[in-house]
Design an enzyme around this catalytic site. Sequence first.
Site, PDB file in Angstrom:
ATOM      1  N   CYS A   1      23.306 -15.024 -11.998  1.00 18.12           N
ATOM      2  CA  CYS A   1      25.154 -15.906 -12.535  1.00 18.12           C
ATOM      3  C   CYS A   1      25.800 -15.069 -13.154  1.00 18.12           C
ATOM      4  CB  CYS A   1      24.747 -17.268 -13.030  1.00 18.12           C
ATOM      5  SG  CYS A   1      26.304 -18.455 -13.032  1.00 18.12           S
ATOM      6  N   GLY A   2      27.064 -14.926 -13.163  1.00 20.12           N
ATOM      7  CA  GLY A   2      27.781 -13.626 -14.136  1.00 20.12           C
ATOM      8  C   GLY A   2      28.853 -14.664 -14.691  1.00 20.12           C
TER       9      GLY A   2
ATOM     10  N   HIS B   1      26.657 -19.027  -1.071  1.00 15.57           N
ATOM     11  CA  HIS B   1      28.138 -19.292  -1.137  1.00 15.57           C
ATOM     12  C   HIS B   1      29.151 -17.936  -0.233  1.00 15.57           C
ATOM     13  CE1 HIS B   1      25.089 -18.406  -4.587  1.00 15.57           C
ATOM     14  NE2 HIS B   1      26.369 -19.270  -5.393  1.00 15.57           N
TER      15      HIS B   1
ATOM     16  N   ASP C   1      34.186 -22.170  -7.487  1.00 15.26           N
ATOM     17  CA  ASP C   1      34.116 -21.444  -8.443  1.00 15.26           C
ATOM     18  C   ASP C   1      35.129 -21.124  -8.846  1.00 15.26           C
ATOM     19  OD1 ASP C   1      33.439 -20.365 -10.899  1.00 15.26           O
ATOM     20  OD2 ASP C   1      31.718 -18.526  -9.219  1.00 15.26           O
TER      21      ASP C   1
ATOM     22  N   CYS D   1      33.722 -15.428 -10.357  1.00 14.26           N
ATOM     23  CA  CYS D   1      32.016 -15.771  -9.374  1.00 14.26           C
ATOM     24  C   CYS D   1      32.447 -13.565  -9.989  1.00 14.26           C
ATOM     25  CB  CYS D   1      32.384 -16.180  -7.957  1.00 14.26           C
ATOM     26  SG  CYS D   1      30.596 -16.042  -7.418  1.00 14.26           S
TER      27      CYS D   1
ATOM     28  N   THR E   1      28.965 -13.126  -9.295  1.00 10.27           N
ATOM     29  CA  THR E   1      27.928 -12.152  -8.018  1.00 10.27           C
ATOM     30  C   THR E   1      28.406 -11.831  -7.296  1.00 10.27           C
ATOM     31  OG1 THR E   1      26.904 -14.433  -7.768  1.00 10.27           O
ATOM     32  CG2 THR E   1      25.732 -13.316  -9.450  1.00 10.27           C
TER      33      THR E   1
END
Length: 315
Positions: free
Chosen positions: A91-92, A211, A237, A241, A243
């Site tokens: 998760c970025g 996603h 999100d 985001c 990723t």
Amino acid sequence: MSSLRRIKVVDSHTGGEPTRTVISGGPDLGSDSLVIRRDRFRQEFDHLRSAITNEPRGSDALVGALLCEPLDSTCATGVIFFNNVSYLGMCGHGTIGIVATLAYLDRIKPGKHRIETPVGVVEALLEPNGEVTVANVPSYRLASGVTVEVEGHGPVTGDVAWGGNWFFLVNDHGQDVSLENLESLTSFTWRIREALNRSGVTGEGGALIDHIELFVPSTIDGVDSKNFVLCPGKAYDRSPCGTGTSAKLACLFADGKIRDGEVWRQESLIGSIFEGTVRVSDNVVHPSIKGSAFITAETDLILDDKDPFCMGIRT
Ligand code: PYC
């Protein structure tokens, strides 16, 4: 008498997207690889995932981050990310959140920090001004120009790509990508997800694509693109985001639209921005994502075994 369990957390947000970092009181998952520990979390302690992320303590948008002892001793920490319905590979925005949290707790100083995740080690550079650049796992496009038949809409064509999670990325969709249009964006992307499922379109090894990303040009000067990202539990999100931006960079590189060293600025639905950079070696894309997180709370979650909703409201 009720029995109370306390879970110590620090909450933050990265570009509007919340992260809840579990500092202590979480499940004891042992000391195997993070993949095995994540599977143990899912099989034996999923009620704690729900208790931490779901209402009444959490929300659909919240991403949990369980700090774990890393196997790789060069890493500052290990982490398992989870959300209102399941577990994430990476998760970025969450990595930026845990770096800000560790700095807030005075456990790390500005500089480079390696972090172990179930999908590989990432490296985070914490700047003295609090900005964090995450060198993510290698990212790639698995398939391009995949068309699925979306209920109530017709054919939709996109790319399947990996950025630490699996994404379906759509440029040509005719949607108004604005906060005012949230309900129809959610419905449209959820139907795309269902269509992928129905058609058997998956990530590598049959992995679920959970996603969905829609892109339009940004109207902000110097910003390349704006996105809408549907997360696995149907929330969007709030950040661009990490990723998902990594998956986008992999697709841009595969299409010859970005080169080694170039920067891509990605805006989210609510106007927050990540700066993505591509590094390429041996034709492999190594994306970096830069952003900032802010601490919003430091508290104990209290799990009272007499509370009928102690383990959260599962949807
Ligand atoms: O920033 O990678 C990310 C992310 C995944 C899901 C929510 N945010």
